[in-house]
Design a protein around this motif. Structure first.
Motif, PDB file in Angstrom:
ATOM      1  N   CYS A  86       0.833  -1.213   0.000  1.00  0.00           N
ATOM      2  CA  CYS A  86       0.000   0.000   0.000  1.00  0.00           C
ATOM      3  C   CYS A  86       0.864   1.258   0.000  1.00  0.00           C
ATOM      4  CB  CYS A  86      -0.941  -0.004   1.203  1.00  0.00           C
ATOM      5  SG  CYS A  86      -2.287  -1.172   1.086  1.00  0.00           S
ATOM      6  N   PHE A  87       1.928   1.254   0.816  1.00  0.00           N
ATOM      7  CA  PHE A  87       2.822   2.408   0.831  1.00  0.00           C
ATOM      8  C   PHE A  87       3.527   2.572  -0.513  1.00  0.00           C
ATOM      9  CE2 PHE A  87       3.135   1.655   5.613  1.00  0.00           C
ATOM     10  CZ  PHE A  87       2.197   2.618   5.882  1.00  0.00           C
ATOM     11  N   GLY A  88       3.946   1.457  -1.120  1.00  0.00           N
ATOM     12  CA  GLY A  88       4.583   1.522  -2.437  1.00  0.00           C
ATOM     13  C   GLY A  88       3.635   2.036  -3.498  1.00  0.00           C
ATOM     14  N   ALA A  97       3.320   5.731  -3.129  1.00  0.00           N
ATOM     15  CA  ALA A  97       4.470   6.465  -3.668  1.00  0.00           C
ATOM     16  C   ALA A  97       4.421   6.520  -5.195  1.00  0.00           C
ATOM     17  CB  ALA A  97       5.765   5.798  -3.201  1.00  0.00           C
ATOM     18  N   ILE A  98       4.041   5.411  -5.817  1.00  0.00           N
ATOM     19  CA  ILE A  98       3.950   5.386  -7.282  1.00  0.00           C
ATOM     20  C   ILE A  98       2.842   6.315  -7.760  1.00  0.00           C
ATOM     21  CG2 ILE A  98       3.339   3.917  -9.236  1.00  0.00           C
ATOM     22  CD1 ILE A  98       4.894   1.674  -7.730  1.00  0.00           C
ATOM     23  N   ALA A 136      -3.284   8.365  -4.018  1.00  0.00           N
ATOM     24  CA  ALA A 136      -2.033   8.174  -3.280  1.00  0.00           C
ATOM     25  C   ALA A 136      -2.261   8.324  -1.781  1.00  0.00           C
ATOM     26  CB  ALA A 136      -0.986   9.176  -3.762  1.00  0.00           C
ATOM     27  N   VAL A 137      -3.045   9.315  -1.396  1.00  0.00           N
ATOM     28  CA  VAL A 137      -3.351   9.517   0.029  1.00  0.00           C
ATOM     29  C   VAL A 137      -4.176   8.352   0.564  1.00  0.00           C
ATOM     30  CG1 VAL A 137      -4.621  11.001   1.633  1.00  0.00           C
ATOM     31  CG2 VAL A 137      -3.131  12.016  -0.080  1.00  0.00           C
TER      32      VAL A 137
END
Length: 148
Positions: free
Chosen positions: A95-97, A100-101, A117-118
């Motif tokens: 999820c974090f990756g 970032a993408i 993204a948020v």
């Protein structure tokens, strides 16, 4: 017991359907981008959008695979195990990756992707909290297993 097993089975089937649809969508995007550029998107928007999409697909497939493994373990009634904690950790990092993408894609493609993204980062935080709760439950379970 029956309702829980049925809901886990339904979640497992839905996860696998989503994985199949995502693969199909990725293949369709590759075919339309390379065979007929400009068919769905303008020619100048096609490359950044394709790179963002395929970059997003990597963590998304990782999260779906880990979710599939987690649901299979729950179906086998292996709920509080270190493997499930590992699967939840993988899902949160995916999820974090993805966040970032998508944040990078919001700069390259459209600022509207910043909302996704948020959301991806928020889901990563929520899954991380659930992972920490599972880790505490696994530690408690292991401690109780060694108690006479």
């Amino acid at each position: 017991m029956w309702n829980r097993d049925r809901s886990v089975l339904l979640s497992l089937v839905c996860t696998r359907i989503i994985m199949a649809l995502a693969i199909l969508l990725a293949l369709m995007l590759v075919m339309t981008t390379w065979i007929a550029p400009g068919y769905f998107f303008y020619a100048y928007d096609s490359l950044p959008l394709t790179v963002t999409y395929f970059g997003f697909c990597l963590p998304a497939f990782g999260a779906l695979w880990s979710l599939d493994r987690l649901l299979c373990a729950v179906r086998k009634e292996e709920v509080f195990s270190s493997d499930n904690v590992r699967y939840l950790r993988i899902i949160s990092w995916c999820c974090f990756g993805a966040g970032a993408i998508l944040l990078t894609g919001s700069i390259l493609v459209s600022l509207n992707l910043i909302i996704l993204a948020v959301l991806a980062a928020f889901f990563g935080i929520v899954i991380r909290v659930v992972k920490n709760l599972f880790a505490a439950a696994v530690a408690l379970k292991n401690e109780n297993d060694f108690t006479i």
